[in-house]
Design a protein around this motif. Structure first.
Motif, PDB file in Angstrom:
ATOM      1  N   UNK A 129      -1.844 -13.047 -14.233  1.00 11.64           N
ATOM      2  CA  UNK A 129      -1.746 -13.272 -15.665  1.00 11.64           C
ATOM      3  C   UNK A 129      -1.341 -12.180 -16.525  1.00 11.64           C
ATOM      4  N   UNK A 130      -1.087 -10.960 -16.030  1.00  8.73           N
ATOM      5  CA  UNK A 130      -0.527  -9.812 -16.559  1.00  8.73           C
ATOM      6  C   UNK A 130       0.759  -9.747 -16.379  1.00  8.73           C
ATOM      7  N   UNK A 131       1.418 -10.722 -15.523  1.00  5.46           N
ATOM      8  CA  UNK A 131       2.848 -10.458 -15.264  1.00  5.46           C
ATOM      9  C   UNK A 131       3.242  -9.934 -13.979  1.00  5.46           C
ATOM     10  N   UNK A 132       2.373  -9.382 -13.108  1.00  2.00           N
ATOM     11  CA  UNK A 132       2.649  -9.000 -11.878  1.00  2.00           C
ATOM     12  C   UNK A 132       3.498 -10.014 -10.938  1.00  2.00           C
ATOM     13  N   UNK A 133       4.004  -9.688 -10.131  1.00  2.00           N
ATOM     14  CA  UNK A 133       4.742 -10.645  -9.357  1.00  2.00           C
ATOM     15  C   UNK A 133       4.363 -10.497  -7.820  1.00  2.00           C
ATOM     16  N   UNK A 134       4.382 -11.159  -6.965  1.00  2.00           N
ATOM     17  CA  UNK A 134       3.930 -10.967  -5.458  1.00  2.00           C
ATOM     18  C   UNK A 134       5.212 -10.522  -4.639  1.00  2.00           C
ATOM     19  N   UNK A 135       5.236  -9.657  -4.234  1.00  2.00           N
ATOM     20  CA  UNK A 135       6.395  -9.125  -3.289  1.00  2.00           C
ATOM     21  C   UNK A 135       6.435  -9.261  -1.812  1.00  2.00           C
ATOM     22  N   UNK A 136       5.188  -8.760  -1.180  1.00  2.92           N
ATOM     23  CA  UNK A 136       4.934  -8.687   0.180  1.00  2.92           C
ATOM     24  C   UNK A 136       3.541  -8.372   0.507  1.00  2.92           C
ATOM     25  N   UNK A 137       3.033  -8.888   1.754  1.00  2.00           N
ATOM     26  CA  UNK A 137       1.686  -8.414   2.069  1.00  2.00           C
ATOM     27  C   UNK A 137       1.829  -8.029   3.768  1.00  2.00           C
ATOM     28  N   UNK A 138       1.189  -7.016   4.047  1.00  2.00           N
ATOM     29  CA  UNK A 138       1.183  -6.755   5.558  1.00  2.00           C
ATOM     30  C   UNK A 138      -0.185  -5.929   5.910  1.00  2.00           C
ATOM     31  N   UNK A 139      -0.309  -5.668   7.261  1.00  5.00           N
ATOM     32  CA  UNK A 139      -1.305  -4.880   7.629  1.00  5.00           C
ATOM     33  C   UNK A 139      -0.829  -3.794   8.224  1.00  5.00           C
ATOM     34  N   UNK A 140      -1.433  -2.599   7.889  1.00  6.23           N
ATOM     35  CA  UNK A 140      -0.994  -1.145   8.174  1.00  6.23           C
ATOM     36  C   UNK A 140      -2.082  -0.679   9.181  1.00  6.23           C
ATOM     37  N   UNK A 141      -1.784  -0.068  10.208  1.00  5.53           N
ATOM     38  CA  UNK A 141      -2.696   0.353  11.163  1.00  5.53           C
ATOM     39  C   UNK A 141      -2.827   1.833  10.797  1.00  5.53           C
ATOM     40  N   UNK A 142      -4.043   2.161  10.446  1.00  2.00           N
ATOM     41  CA  UNK A 142      -4.588   3.347   9.836  1.00  2.00           C
ATOM     42  C   UNK A 142      -5.563   3.530   9.112  1.00  2.00           C
ATOM     43  N   UNK A 143      -5.971   4.496   8.228  1.00  2.00           N
ATOM     44  CA  UNK A 143      -6.885   4.519   7.422  1.00  2.00           C
ATOM     45  C   UNK A 143      -6.610   5.007   6.036  1.00  2.00           C
TER      46      UNK A 143
END
Length: 331
Positions: free
Chosen positions: A154-168
């Motif tokens: 709603x604030x105008x942000x767009x989806x670029x990507x999603x991933x899973x990162x190994x680490x903390x």
């Protein structure tokens, strides 16, 4: 696919296995119901156990080789066993297993995000074990996660990507050995201040921890840098009293301004891990600068998600393994 692998490890004429998950998406912290269907082989067999593993495809640093991909087991549950499966007998083993609260979200409003999760079935018969059935796991967001993502859209942000990162992520209550990053493109009013915002959800039973990282642009007299902030909200989501748009907008403004009271890399830094045996660079999930709630993942990425399960079922090859998490003590 499954049958060929079982023949290889349990012998010609051994039992076969097929795991069926109940229809619909699961949710983090919720139950995952289904059943394991067994068919006896040409002779009687003693089934020692039937176990389910929750697996995730993650990206990890590979030392001098850059970034690679691997498979991490983040949950294991024994759902049956210690029975005789007669020749040709058909038997179903129903199960309901819990999902960790930090289980990554794989879809939003039915649109896949490119995250690969699966349920792998292990059948142990007469001392031989076969991890022969791998099924895709679909996870929808919790109400609060959905509310946060909807507000960003709603604030105008767009989806670029999603991933899973190994680490903390240091300074958080993270439990799993990996974390999910959802990368968002800024709307015009923030475009001159940040390149992107990375969003991570770390849920627990009573609340949702939201970690935001901004890739801030540099100015004429300064270099660009990252800024991290952490926030906590209840689970109610849209049903609660929050004005989510105003709440999330306040988070973004504080993140962009990077107020000291909300921490920095000194407190909330990323601690990357590594997986052995990686197979090269991970694939970005390109979706374009569209609204988060209406973002569509590129078709080729969805195809790659399906290819992962086909490859696993056909030859059992995996790019790498992290330490299993959440083992219930199954031998």
């Amino acid at each position: 696919m499954v049958f060929k692998r079982l023949l290889g490890s349990l012998g010609v004429g051994g039992p076969t296995v097929d795991t069926v998950l109940d229809p619909g998406a699961a949710r983090p912290g919720g139950a995952l119901p289904g059943q394991v269907d067994l068919v006896g082989g040409t002779a009687d067999h003693d089934v020692e156990h039937v176990a389910l593993e929750l697996v995730a495809r993650v990206e990890a640093e590979q030392g001098d080789h850059g970034e690679g991909e691997g498979v991490v087991v983040f949950g294991r549950h024994t759902v049956g066993g210690d029975f005789r499966l007669a020749a040709g007998e058909r038997r179903s083993v129903p199960f309901t297993v819990p999902l960790p609260w930090e289980t990554p979200v794989t879809e939003l409003y039915g649109q896949p995000l490119g995250i690969v999760l699966g349920v792998r079935t292990e059948l142990a018969v007469a001392g031989a074990r076969d991890k022969g059935d791998l099924d895709p796991l679909t996870v929808a967001p919790l109400p609060a996660q959905e509310a946060v993502l909807e507000a960003f859209g709603q604030l105008g942000f767009g989806f670029r990507s999603a991933d899973l990162e190994y680490g903390r992520i240091g300074g958080t209550g993270q439990q799993l050995p990996f974390y999910q990053e959802i990368e968002l493109t800024p709307p015009p009013r923030y475009a001159d201040q940040v390149n992107e915002i990375e969003l991570t959800f770390l849920a627990v039973s009573g609340a949702l921890e939201v970690v935001l990282e901004a890739d801030k642009r540099g100015g004429p007299f300064s270099d660009g840098h990252d800024a991290l902030s952490r926030f906590t909200v209840p689970h109610e989501g849209p049903a609660g009293p929050q004005d989510w748009n105003a709440l999330v907008d306040g988070w973004v403004r504080e993140l962009v301004e990077h107020r000291a009271s909300y921490g920095s890399h000194a407190v909330y830094g990323h601690e990357s891990g590594a997986l052995s045996g990686g197979s090269g660079t991970g694939t970005a999930v390109a979706a374009g600068a569209v609204g988060v709630a209406g973002g569509v993942v590129a078709a080729e990425v969805v195809d790659e998600v399906g290819d992962f399960f086909e490859d696993e079922s056909e030859d059992g090859s995996e790019d790498g393994f992290g330490d299993g998490f959440g083992d219930d003590g199954d031998a």
